[in-house]
Design an enzyme around this catalytic site. Sequence first.
Site, PDB file in Angstrom:
ATOM      1  CG  HIS A 167      -1.758   1.164   1.434  1.00  0.00           C
ATOM      2  ND1 HIS A 167      -3.103   1.170   1.120  1.00  0.00           N
ATOM      3  CD2 HIS A 167      -1.493   2.421   1.915  1.00  0.00           C
ATOM      4  CE1 HIS A 167      -3.621   2.362   1.401  1.00  0.00           C
ATOM      5  NE2 HIS A 167      -2.653   3.137   1.882  1.00  0.00           N
ATOM      6  CD  GLU A 168       1.808   3.665   3.737  1.00  0.00           C
ATOM      7  OE1 GLU A 168       2.081   4.723   3.134  1.00  0.00           O
ATOM      8  OE2 GLU A 168       0.790   3.547   4.453  1.00  0.00           O
TER       9      GLU A 168
ATOM     10  CG  HIS B 112       0.152   5.856  -0.821  1.00  0.00           C
ATOM     11  ND1 HIS B 112      -0.983   6.169  -1.544  1.00  0.00           N
ATOM     12  CD2 HIS B 112      -0.278   5.545   0.434  1.00  0.00           C
ATOM     13  CE1 HIS B 112      -2.048   6.049  -0.762  1.00  0.00           C
ATOM     14  NE2 HIS B 112      -1.648   5.659   0.432  1.00  0.00           N
TER      15      HIS B 112
ATOM     16  CG  HIS C 297      -5.942   6.390   0.432  1.00  0.00           C
ATOM     17  ND1 HIS C 297      -5.857   7.347   1.408  1.00  0.00           N
ATOM     18  CD2 HIS C 297      -5.070   5.409   0.804  1.00  0.00           C
ATOM     19  CE1 HIS C 297      -4.981   6.978   2.317  1.00  0.00           C
ATOM     20  NE2 HIS C 297      -4.481   5.810   1.975  1.00  0.00           N
ATOM     21  CB  CYS C 298      -8.656   2.418  -4.178  1.00  0.00           C
ATOM     22  SG  CYS C 298      -9.973   1.724  -5.214  1.00  0.00           S
TER      23      CYS C 298
ATOM     24  CB  CYS D 141      -8.783  -1.648  -3.680  1.00  0.00           C
ATOM     25  SG  CYS D 141      -7.213  -1.405  -4.535  1.00  0.00           S
TER      26      CYS D 141
ATOM     27  CB  CYS E  46      -9.910  -2.459  -7.494  1.00  0.00           C
ATOM     28  SG  CYS E  46      -9.349  -0.781  -7.860  1.00  0.00           S
TER      29      CYS E  46
ATOM     30  CB  CYS F 284      -5.510   0.101  -7.904  1.00  0.00           C
ATOM     31  SG  CYS F 284      -6.430   1.404  -7.033  1.00  0.00           S
TER      32      CYS F 284
END
Length: 268
Positions: free
Chosen positions: A186-187, A190, A196-197, A202, A221, A224
Amino acid sequence: MHLLTDVNLEELKTLDIPLGKPQPGDWLDVQAEPGQPFETYIKSNPVSTNARQNKIYLQPWGTFTATQEAMLEHTADYLTIFFGLETVMLPTKSDDNIPATAQRQLYGGRRQLLTTYLLDILQDNIPDDAIVVMAITSADLYPSNDFNFVFGQARLKKRVGVSSIYRLESEDPHVGLMRLIKTGSHEIAHMFSCQHCTYARCVMNGSNSLPESDFRPNRLCYDCHRKLFWNLGFDVKRRVANLNNFFVRHELKSDYDVASRDSKALGF
């Protein structure tokens, strides 16, 4: 940037679960985020690899148990698969010399480190061949005095981020690993300029709590997935197959179930 593939990524749409109305206290209940459509991502001039800068670096920061060190090694393996880029583990840095202005003590003596201080140091010391660098700390994190904590934080255009293992551990080591690879991917997404989705469930959903984070699937998703494929050009078939193998190897059944459905939707 990469636009051509013999895999029809649109098939992933059939597995996307739209986000429902946020519950009180959820990320989107307290954060007004408009989302980031694919076309907006392209126009944002996202951070991308080049001939010289094409590796992910992880910077362990603090004191880790043997179990935690193993989780870090597994996370490096996972990130190599997730982004299709070599991931390098740097020697562990001590957190003993972090100044008092960059940390605080909470009830029970719990220590928290200020993310902005760590990010500044990372930003000033990016390896020459790194496209992004993420620190992983053993201590809890906070971004400012207005926040109780954060699981992690990244600077979308500065190619640095930090996450903490502190709140992710569980009596079940499989759960701890599942949480750490989700937070790490996630990070770092970024850092590749993905916001952010707000479209579907997701791995890029924001979260305000551990239950909300656990509810977030370990899956990109369609939109993304398309952003990172367009940016990084990974081999989609190889990536999904290697994710499946990783989840089997580390007994992450729920993650395997999600990835195997993606495999079937994509026709392999």
